[in-house]
Scaffold this motif. Structure first.
Motif, mmCIF file in Angstrom:
data_model
loop_
_atom_site.group_PDB
_atom_site.id
_atom_site.type_symbol
_atom_site.label_atom_id
_atom_site.label_comp_id
_atom_site.label_asym_id
_atom_site.label_seq_id
_atom_site.Cartn_x
_atom_site.Cartn_y
_atom_site.Cartn_z
ATOM 1 N N PHE A 1 0.844 -1.184 0.000
ATOM 2 C CA PHE A 1 0.000 0.000 0.000
ATOM 3 C C PHE A 1 0.887 1.245 0.000
ATOM 4 O O PHE A 1 2.091 1.185 0.226
ATOM 5 C CB PHE A 1 -0.939 0.012 1.216
ATOM 6 C CG PHE A 1 -0.224 -0.033 2.543
ATOM 7 C CD1 PHE A 1 0.144 1.133 3.202
ATOM 8 C CD2 PHE A 1 0.080 -1.255 3.136
ATOM 9 C CE1 PHE A 1 0.802 1.082 4.420
ATOM 10 C CE2 PHE A 1 0.750 -1.312 4.360
ATOM 11 C CZ PHE A 1 1.109 -0.142 4.995
ATOM 12 N N LEU A 2 0.253 2.386 -0.271
ATOM 13 C CA LEU A 2 0.950 3.675 -0.269
ATOM 14 C C LEU A 2 0.698 4.373 1.065
ATOM 15 O O LEU A 2 -0.438 4.569 1.474
ATOM 16 C CB LEU A 2 0.455 4.562 -1.412
ATOM 17 C CG LEU A 2 0.984 6.003 -1.413
ATOM 18 C CD1 LEU A 2 2.481 6.027 -1.670
ATOM 19 C CD2 LEU A 2 0.253 6.853 -2.442
ATOM 20 N N PHE A 3 1.784 4.751 1.725
ATOM 21 C CA PHE A 3 1.739 5.492 2.988
ATOM 22 C C PHE A 3 1.939 6.972 2.632
ATOM 23 O O PHE A 3 2.989 7.356 2.119
ATOM 24 C CB PHE A 3 2.863 4.993 3.900
ATOM 25 C CG PHE A 3 2.888 5.597 5.273
ATOM 26 C CD1 PHE A 3 2.505 4.854 6.376
ATOM 27 C CD2 PHE A 3 3.323 6.900 5.481
ATOM 28 C CE1 PHE A 3 2.549 5.401 7.646
ATOM 29 C CE2 PHE A 3 3.365 7.454 6.739
ATOM 30 C CZ PHE A 3 2.976 6.706 7.830
ATOM 31 N N ARG A 4 0.929 7.813 2.896
ATOM 32 C CA ARG A 4 0.972 9.229 2.522
ATOM 33 C C ARG A 4 1.037 10.101 3.772
ATOM 34 O O ARG A 4 0.203 9.997 4.662
ATOM 35 C CB ARG A 4 -0.262 9.596 1.706
ATOM 36 C CG ARG A 4 -0.297 11.018 1.159
ATOM 37 C CD ARG A 4 -1.631 11.237 0.445
ATOM 38 N NE ARG A 4 -1.696 12.490 -0.273
ATOM 39 C CZ ARG A 4 -2.055 13.659 0.256
ATOM 40 N NH1 ARG A 4 -2.358 13.726 1.546
ATOM 41 N NH2 ARG A 4 -2.114 14.750 -0.497
ATOM 42 N N PHE A 5 2.058 11.003 3.814
ATOM 43 C CA PHE A 5 2.280 11.906 4.941
ATOM 44 C C PHE A 5 2.088 13.335 4.441
ATOM 45 O O PHE A 5 2.812 13.806 3.565
ATOM 46 C CB PHE A 5 3.684 11.697 5.505
ATOM 47 C CG PHE A 5 4.070 12.643 6.602
ATOM 48 C CD1 PHE A 5 3.252 12.830 7.705
ATOM 49 C CD2 PHE A 5 5.271 13.343 6.548
ATOM 50 C CE1 PHE A 5 3.614 13.701 8.722
ATOM 51 C CE2 PHE A 5 5.644 14.202 7.557
ATOM 52 C CZ PHE A 5 4.815 14.392 8.647
ATOM 53 N N ASN A 6 1.103 14.020 5.001
ATOM 54 C CA ASN A 6 0.637 15.292 4.455
ATOM 55 C C ASN A 6 1.434 16.495 4.951
ATOM 56 O O ASN A 6 0.881 17.483 5.439
ATOM 57 C CB ASN A 6 -0.849 15.472 4.776
ATOM 58 C CG ASN A 6 -1.518 16.453 3.835
ATOM 59 O OD1 ASN A 6 -0.932 16.837 2.834
ATOM 60 N ND2 ASN A 6 -2.736 16.839 4.148
ATOM 61 N N GLU A 7 2.762 16.417 4.846
ATOM 62 C CA GLU A 7 3.645 17.575 5.007
ATOM 63 C C GLU A 7 4.426 17.734 3.709
ATOM 64 O O GLU A 7 4.532 16.792 2.915
ATOM 65 C CB GLU A 7 4.615 17.382 6.177
ATOM 66 C CG GLU A 7 3.994 17.566 7.543
ATOM 67 C CD GLU A 7 3.672 19.023 7.856
ATOM 68 O OE1 GLU A 7 4.434 19.920 7.437
ATOM 69 O OE2 GLU A 7 2.636 19.269 8.504
ATOM 70 N N GLY A 8 4.975 18.925 3.466
ATOM 71 C CA GLY A 8 5.704 19.187 2.233
ATOM 72 C C GLY A 8 6.825 18.184 2.002
ATOM 73 O O GLY A 8 7.555 17.821 2.931
ATOM 74 N N TYR A 9 6.969 17.765 0.752
ATOM 75 C CA TYR A 9 7.995 16.766 0.433
ATOM 76 C C TYR A 9 9.386 17.322 0.724
ATOM 77 O O TYR A 9 9.732 18.450 0.366
ATOM 78 C CB TYR A 9 7.924 16.353 -1.034
ATOM 79 C CG TYR A 9 9.026 15.384 -1.415
ATOM 80 C CD1 TYR A 9 8.891 14.029 -1.144
ATOM 81 C CD2 TYR A 9 10.194 15.842 -2.008
ATOM 82 C CE1 TYR A 9 9.909 13.138 -1.451
ATOM 83 C CE2 TYR A 9 11.217 14.961 -2.322
ATOM 84 C CZ TYR A 9 11.067 13.617 -2.048
ATOM 85 O OH TYR A 9 12.084 12.747 -2.355
ATOM 86 N N HIS A 10 10.198 16.492 1.353
ATOM 87 C CA HIS A 10 11.608 16.799 1.618
ATOM 88 C C HIS A 10 12.346 15.481 1.758
ATOM 89 O O HIS A 10 11.855 14.545 2.399
ATOM 90 C CB HIS A 10 11.741 17.621 2.899
ATOM 91 C CG HIS A 10 13.106 18.214 3.102
ATOM 92 N ND1 HIS A 10 14.206 17.458 3.462
ATOM 93 C CD2 HIS A 10 13.559 19.495 2.981
ATOM 94 C CE1 HIS A 10 15.262 18.243 3.570
ATOM 95 N NE2 HIS A 10 14.895 19.480 3.277
ATOM 96 N N ALA A 11 13.514 15.420 1.134
ATOM 97 C CA ALA A 11 14.283 14.178 1.172
ATOM 98 C C ALA A 11 14.669 13.783 2.593
ATOM 99 O O ALA A 11 15.038 12.629 2.844
ATOM 100 C CB ALA A 11 15.534 14.316 0.305
ATOM 101 N N GLY A 12 14.587 14.737 3.536
ATOM 102 C CA GLY A 12 14.963 14.446 4.918
ATOM 103 C C GLY A 12 13.926 13.683 5.717
ATOM 104 O O GLY A 12 14.228 13.173 6.804
#
Length: 976
Positions: free
Chosen positions: A892-903
């Motif tokens: 499944f896809l785990f989605r985190f609703n903060e701005g994308y950042h490689a960190g």
């Protein structure tokens, strides 16, 4: 008894006044900000950085991720403001915003004057040098470089301006043994711990030059005197000072190092590349001539007709003459050789300042002649030097310091040479008063106002304070959308502007908020403009999809915003308010012109999991959730079978004026054609042709470059016809080479050649008898334009996309535009069969300022066989969340609703050892996502890795501080 006590008290007061009267005067002058804000106003907006919730800002600065700024932002670069803004946070928390800000301004005013006074006091402690000490303190506080900073109260700039003279004095005294190596090292490190310039490396330009020149001068003098032991000790001291600086400031240096390591190249590119930054430097330095700098002027804004007060200084003969007084004193002092008559550390200090002045002039003048070409060479050739592109603002202190101190020293000696004691008091007193009178704008000019309707000094309407209290009471996980959206009305930039004077890139609601505030700026999802257009349309169902995708929980309507009436994109303020009422009913609260609306719980909360999702081919800008099926998409799962792929078409020359700007950038250069230059150019051209063989793109580039050079020498050429013919041959060869390029690459080169031909035609038209050459240029242009595919910069947007396989696809995006062409088919359906290869699409869009993002999504039957797991999350701090997932059954896809950042990292913590999930991806153009596979239940942590860099750096700084305190205590105990 009472009389005796009174006498003792008066005696004590008189003693303190005699001892500290100079500091008292500096303190009195530091009350100047009270005069500025006498009407109850405050400084807010532009780049001032003040917040209503200043204590919350310190809390946010402690963490490397700031969720308040739109969809979130990496704040690693601002760590040093933990100390820079600590005083204002303390005072504002204790006394409230208006009073706390006034105390803060007074403090910074005093810090500048006192630090310069102290630096001179350490070298010239005798009573008779009170003139020099106050001269330096007065001019440090009252000069136009610092006044320009008071416009937005640049605390970072003030701190390094204050630190510079003290740093130089500490170096000199430690080098010659007046300070022990231990004390000197600790003083130097702690000085920049407290006065740290906000941790902005570019602002350290003046400090680097000043301290660097100090060490270099000391080494040269020691070598000339053959004091080799002193040289070795100086080298040790240099490394210790550098080491102490890094260790004391590790809490901000370590995070910034990792940030710069990962983002320097992209930051340069975002500013238009090296040439874009150089163009900015030329603009900043266009008035920084030596003659202006030695008069302590040269400020870029100074020469604008709209400047608040500079016109008087530029035109009044008396003020112009007075501006030469400091440099006049210095010339007189040199003729009398006064600095060289001093001894010891004083002589070293004064001679150093004399050496520092020409070096400072070179760096501060930047790209301005006569030394500008050398400075531009440094920008181009020295890695990292581009951070000093605004030379005046970075290096001005190393001009101001020597001119202020040396002129004060000469003036002091002139006064001390007078025999009349009364005159020796009256003249310096009049001179100090003259400094204040000369800088009268500090007291009578509205230097805070930069546009007729906007100022950084504003009187806050009552509803702002009331709204601040309400907004601060919202839950931490809230996310507010501002309506109406921002406009490009001022300076071609989206700004937050109000009818009571506020103006800033920094949104006012973010200044009063503890929660995420989203609008159509760079800190939001790339499809935010489309979301606003849907909001405006009145379609509640579509609007809710967009708001849900962003995790919006509240709408803040602001009826007091002010837009430029001439702006084509100025939104209807009250239309957005009416739509909000139609969508969400009555506001939960109304404070003056501000209303807050609450939304139903969004479908996409902070953390979600999905069994259905699409896969993009690159950096995602549009998701299928925007098309209406609420399915998220990610750009990192190409290897997964059965997942639909998304392809992002690119729009070439679609921005207003983009093609015209490209033509201007392709202008013909001026090329030298003397014998040496000609031979060197011909050698380079042959080398370029030889190296390009086998690479069609490079072969075209080489021929375009050589063709430009040919035109560049035509003015000096005796046989102009041959030069023109050679030019035409090269352009025809470049055009022929495009026939072997397919798809996007071929189209891009054809557009480029056409733009070059436009620029070249304008150049050739300036020569007589060139009609035949112009006809051939136009013929080649017509040939190129047959196969060109590009927008018109108005309302015709043309896209190109390469599809790697035959597939059934759907074109999403550009909902309010007409899909007019797909390859050779007119008015096509959005559902199409795409063959592998390059495809061209055209959309006609009215009232759409930028090319809308579109996507081609592979059409597959949805698969949802395994069901969707359930998820719950716990907020720990802005850089850490804990997540529990139940009923996992496959992928499944785990989605985190903060701005994308490689960190951002997702770590599974269920097993004995923590396991990091590696396939991190951008989801829906802005959020974070991971493809996760598993069975049953699991625990996860979401961590922002750059926060660990701050923890490590902060630990180093704390340990060094504790060691320093212990060392000073032990040293003092021994002294006792």
């Amino acid at each position: 008894m009472i009389v005796d006590s009174g006498k003792e008290c008066m005696k004590w007061i008189n003693e303190k006044l005699r001892k500290y009267w100079e500091i008292i005067i500096i303190g009195f002058l530091s009350l100047t900000p009270l005069w500025w804000l006498r009407d109850g106003s405050v400084i807010l907006g532009h780049d001032s950085g003040y917040r209503f919730t200043q204590a919350d800002i310190l809390h946010q600065l402690f963490y490397s991720w700031n969720p308040v700024l739109g969809i979130g932002m990496d704040w690693s670069i601002f760590k040093a403001f933990l100390l820079t803004q600590a005083p204002e946070a303390f005072f504002i928390q204790l006394f409230g915003f208006p009073v706390g800000q006034r105390i803060t301004l007074i403090l910074w005013f005093f810090i500048i004057g006192f630090s310069w006074w102290l630096a001179i006091k350490l070298l010239f402690p005798e009573v008779k040098y009170w003139i020099l000490r106050l001269w330096c303190a007065f001019l440090a506080c009252f000069n136009f470089f610092i006044l320009q900073g008071w416009f937005i109260t640049e605390r970072a700039k003030f701190s390094l301006f204050a630190a510079l003279p003290l740093a130089i004095v500490i170096v000199i005294k430690t080098f010659y043994g007046s300070l022990s190596l231990l004390k000197g090292t600790l003083f130097f490190g702690s000085l920049f711990f407290f006065l740290n310039g906000g941790g902005s490396p570019p602002l350290y330009g003046g400090v680097l030059v000043g301290v660097g020149m100090t060490f270099l001068s000391l080494f040269i003098m020691s070598i000339l005197q053959r004091r080799w032991t002193q040289v070795r000790q100086g080298i040790t001291m240099l490394f210790l000072f550098l080491f102490s600086f890094v260790l004391f400031n590790a809490y901000w240096i370590v995070p910034q190092y990792f940030l710069a390591k990962n983002t320097y190249k992209t930051s340069v590119a975002s500013e238009g590349g090296i040439e874009g930054l150089i163009a900015w430097e030329k603009e900043i330095g266009k008035n920084s001539s030596f003659i202006n700098l030695i008069r302590l002027e040269g400020i870029p804004d100074w020469y604008s007709e709209s400047h608040a007060f500079s016109k008087t200084y530029r035109q009044n003969p008396l003020l112009i003459a007075l501006s030469f007084i400091p440099i006049f004193f210095i010339v007189v002092g040199l003729l009398m050789r006064l600095p060289f008559k001093e001894k010891g550390e004083r002589k070293i200090f004064l001679v150093l300042l004399l050496a520092l002045l020409p070096v400072g002039l070179f760096f501060t003048s930047g790209s301005h002649p006569p030394t500008g070409s050398l400075y531009l060479l440094l920008l181009r050739k020295i890695p990292g030097f581009l951070i000093f592109r605004s030379s005046f603002y970075k290096f001005a202190p190393v001009v101001w310091l020597p001119i202020i101190v040396l002129s004060g020293y000469i003036f002091t000696h002139v006064i001390l040479s007078l025999k009349n004691r009364l005159v020796r008091i009256v003249f310096p007193t009049l001179a100090l008063m003259g400094i204040l009178l000369y800088h009268y704008p500090y007291f009578v000019s509205d230097f805070f106002r930069f546009l007729p309707d906007f100022s950084t000094r504003v009187v806050l309407p009552p509803h702002i304070n009331d709204a601040a209290q309400e907004v601060q009471a919202l839950p931490k996980t809230s996310r507010i959308l501002l309506v109406p959206p921002l406009s490009y009305g001022y300076y071609g930039t989206r700004l937050d502007t109000y009818n009571w004077g506020y103006f800033s890139l920094d949104m006012l609601p973010r200044n009063i908020s503890r929660v995420s505030v989203v609008t159509n700026d760079k800190l939001s999802a790339p499809w935010i403009d489309t979301a606003y257009r849907v909001f405006e349309s009145g379609n509640k169902e579509e609007t809710m999809k967009y708001l849900s995708a962003l995790g919006i929980t509240h709408i803040l309507s602001r009826g007091d915003v002010q837009f430029n009436k001439d702006a084509s994109d100025a939104p209807d303020i009250f239309l957005y308010q009416r739509q909000a009422e139609n969508y969400f009913g009555k506001p939960v609260w109304e404070r003056g012109a501000w209303k807050l609306f609450t939304l139903p719980a969004p479908s996409f909360s902070k953390v979600n999991v999905f069994s259905q999702y699409t896969c993009g081919a690159g950096d995602r800008t549009v998701g299928t959730l925007i098309a209406g099926d609420m399915t998220p998409n990610t750009d990192r799962c190409d290897e997964i079978i059965g997942i639909p792929h998304v392809f992002d078409p690119t729009c070439l020359m679609c921005k207003t004026g983009e093609y015209e700007q490209f033509v201007q950038s392709a202008g013909v250069p001026v090329v030298r054609n003397d014998i040496f230059s000609k031979k060197l150019r011909e050698w380079k051209e042959k080398k370029a042709i030889r190296r390009s063989e086998g690479n069609t793109g490079q072969m075209i580039d080489a021929r375009l470059s050589i063709a430009q050079n040919n035109l560049g020498i035509v003015s000096e050429a005796t046989d102009k016809k041959s030069v023109f013919q050679a030019y035409l041959q090269l352009m025809n060869e470049a055009a022929s080479l495009t026939e072997s390029l397919d798809g996007e690459s071929g189209n891009t080169y054809r557009v480029r050649i056409t733009a070059y031909l436009d620029a070249q035609k304008s150049f050739v038209e300036t020569f007589p008898n060139t009609e035949q050459i112009i006809d051939e240029i136009q013929s080649l242009q017509r040939e190129m334009q047959i196969n060109i595919w590009m927008g018109d910069g108005k309302n015709r947007y043309r896209y190109g996309v390469t599809i790697p396989k035959d597939m059934q696809g759907i074109v999403y995006g550009a909902e309010h535009c007409n899909f007019t062409q797909l390859d050779d088919r007119e008015n096509p359906n959005r559902s199409q069969v795409f063959t592998s290869g390059y495809h061209k699409m055209e959309f006609i869009c009215d009232n759409v300022p930028d090319a809308p993002p579109i996507a081609v999504v592979e059409r597959l039957e949805p698969v949802n066989a395994n069901g969707t797991p359930t998820v719950s999350d716990t907020y720990v701090n802005p850089t850490e969340y804990r997540v529990s997932i139940q009923n996992m059954n496959g992928q499944f896809l785990f989605r985190f609703n903060e701005g994308y950042h490689a960190g951002w990292q997702l770590i599974e913590t269920t097993k004995n050892a923590s396991v990091r999930i590696k396939n991190h991806a951008k989801v829906d153009g802005y959020a974070n996502g991971w493809i996760v596979a598993g069975e049953g239940d699991a625990e996860f942590r979401i961590l922002f890795r750059p926060q660990s860099y701050f923890y490590k750096g902060a630990l180093i700084s704390i340990v060094v501080l504790l060691i320093s305190v212990f060392a000073v205590y032990k040293n003092r105990k021994k002294a006792i």
